[in-house]
Design an enzyme around this catalytic site. Structure first.
Site, PDB file in Angstrom:
ATOM      1  N   HIS A 372       0.803  -1.223   0.000  1.00  0.00           N
ATOM      2  CA  HIS A 372       0.000   0.000   0.000  1.00  0.00           C
ATOM      3  C   HIS A 372       0.839   1.278   0.000  1.00  0.00           C
ATOM      4  CE1 HIS A 372      -3.423   2.582   1.672  1.00  0.00           C
ATOM      5  NE2 HIS A 372      -3.925   2.021   0.593  1.00  0.00           N
ATOM      6  N   LYS A 374       3.009   4.484  -1.338  1.00  0.00           N
ATOM      7  CA  LYS A 374       2.747   5.428  -2.433  1.00  0.00           C
ATOM      8  C   LYS A 374       3.896   6.434  -2.470  1.00  0.00           C
ATOM      9  CE  LYS A 374      -1.881   4.940  -0.684  1.00  0.00           C
ATOM     10  NZ  LYS A 374      -2.469   4.022  -1.622  1.00  0.00           N
ATOM     11  N   ASP A 379      16.667   9.820  -8.402  1.00  0.00           N
ATOM     12  CA  ASP A 379      18.141   9.928  -8.339  1.00  0.00           C
ATOM     13  C   ASP A 379      18.693   9.684  -6.941  1.00  0.00           C
ATOM     14  OD1 ASP A 379      18.424  10.388 -11.051  1.00  0.00           O
ATOM     15  OD2 ASP A 379      18.325  12.563 -10.857  1.00  0.00           O
TER      16      ASP A 379
END
Length: 430
Positions: A372, A374, A379
């Site tokens: 879950h 996000k 870089d």
């Protein structure tokens, strides 16, 4: 007479010098306090939290830390979450409200409200019976109130992907950022206040009602009869002492500005931001989406993406372009339900990414655990994360949030989490 004048001049000089020392001490203490407050902490799930045979929650370290901060509240607790179906967290809110007199305010999605609601085991009814005011978005809006944050005493922010659910606490892969940094706390407090006013019962017939934001008054410190404010106008510098303070204040501000340019920066993006699709299904970007895209396109070496799903074709196109045209190493970790040409998530872009040569790894389908998270790392230096799903709904209609930062400690925490999951989900280890 001359001796009196000399004595008076010396006295003025001594007082001025004392005022200057006190002012310098005040500024130093203020800067130290700000530095001490602006700390970041990242906690991850699963953390070993589980329920026993009689359904009591046995807390792991992340849950214990989360609860400790909630229970520190002495004045207010502003909670803005998609859902709340965790009895322990609901009990904490009730205890804070009833026993400690803390002002608890809750904003949640309309699907989570009422005694009989769409979300099974929702605790909103319990909170309302305890006298806690709960406000929601309009059912007919057909948008999700997808935020997942809380602000304690107006000073501490907790937020990320973590749903206030038993699954979020005991088995899903989740994350929470904890900070007292004003540059993060204030935008979220403003967002809460705006939604709280927008969803006042008197305003629900007009969702677009304007919201007047609270303003705070500049406070100063009184130093031997002189007010040394943070902002002193040269026109108000009517005494020699105030003129010195003004010039010194300006120099300190210039130095601080230069120092801040080299420090980690924090941005908070909120949705909806006006992003929409046209008649050809092209995405017309609002300011938050434009900023997200800008940060992704700045990648020159790597983009590590760890998201529950990706159904936004524009974001998928950006990853493909970075990989195929700029030679950027793109790695994707996502939930198993989001993968394959025919998958549980409608509009999934995983097939496109794999056809472009981007490696995608997932959790095991057999385990009833959601990946879950996000977040993305650009870089190895820039973190982007919050409640924002990489979906069209998140970009065009839902209430979402994103933090962007180059803070080394935050980036490292999430980079380590990504690397651990990347290794854990290597095909040889599945």
């Amino acid at each position: 007479m001359a001796s009196i004048t000399t004595y008076f001049s010396i006295s003025i000089a001594v007082v001025s010098f004392i005022e200057l020392l006190l002012y310098l001490h005040y500024r130093k203490r203020k800067d130290q306090n700000n530095n001490q407050k602006a700390k970041y902490e990242v906690i991850f799930y699963p953390d070993g939290s589980k329920t026993d045979v009689i359904n009591r929650l046995l807390m792991g370290p992340s849950t214990q830390r989360f609860v400790d901060i909630l229970e520190q509240a002495s004045k207010s607790l502003d909670v803005c979450v998609y859902l709340i179906m965790n009895p322990m967290l609901a009990d904490i809110l009730v205890t804070l409200s009833k026993e400690k007199g803390v002002l608890v305010r809750l904003i949640t999605d309309s699907s989570n409200t009422g005694e009989q609601c769409d979300v099974e085991y929702a605790n909103v009814g319990q909170l309302r019976r305890a006298g806690i005011e709960v406000r929601t978005n309009q059912v007919e809006e057909k948008v999700l109130l997808h935020h997942k944050f809380v602000i304690v005493d107006g000073k501490t922010f907790l937020g990320g992907s973590f749903n206030w659910s038993m699954a979020g606490t005991t088995r899903n892969f989740e994350n929470v950022i904890i900070t007292t940094d004003v540059s993060v706390v204030k935008p979220y407090q403003d967002q809460f206040n705006n939604l709280w006013n927008q969803y006042h019962p008197d305003n629900m017939s007009n969702p677009a009602v304007s919201v007047e934001r609270r303003t705070s008054r500049k406070r100063g410190i009184r130093v031997w009869g002189t007010i040394a404010y943070d902002r002193i106008s040269p026109l108000k510098a009517v005494s020699f002492v105030e003129l010195i303070l003004y010039l010194l204040d300006k120099k300190l501000k210039d130095q601080k500005k230069l120092k801040n340019e080299n420090k980690a920066k924090y941005e908070v993006l909120n949705y909806p931001d006006g992003t929409k699709t046209d008649f050809s299904n092209n995405i017309i970007m609002g300011p938050s989406t434009s900023r997200l895209v800008e940060v992704l396109q700045q990648a020159t070496k790597s983009v590590d993406v760890c998201v529950y799903l990706i159904t936004n074709p524009m974001l998928a196109d950006i990853l493909v372009e970075l990989s195929t045209e700029k030679g950027v190493l793109v790695r994707m970790i996502t939930d198993a339900s989001n993968t394959g040409e025919q998958c549980d998530v409608y509009g999934s872009q995983i097939g496109q990414l794999r056809r472009a040569g981007i490696e995608v790894r997932t959790n095991q389908v057999s385990k009833k655990v959601l990946l879950h998270h996000k977040f993305a790392i650009v870089d190895g230096k820039t973190f982007l994360g919050g409640s924002y799903n990489w979906s069209l709904a998140a970009s065009t209609s839902n209430f979402e949030n994103l933090i962007i930062t180059t803070d080394v400690s935050v980036v490292k925490s999430y980079q380590d989490q990504f690397n651990n999951l990347w290794n854990q989900y290597h095909p040889d280890n599945m």
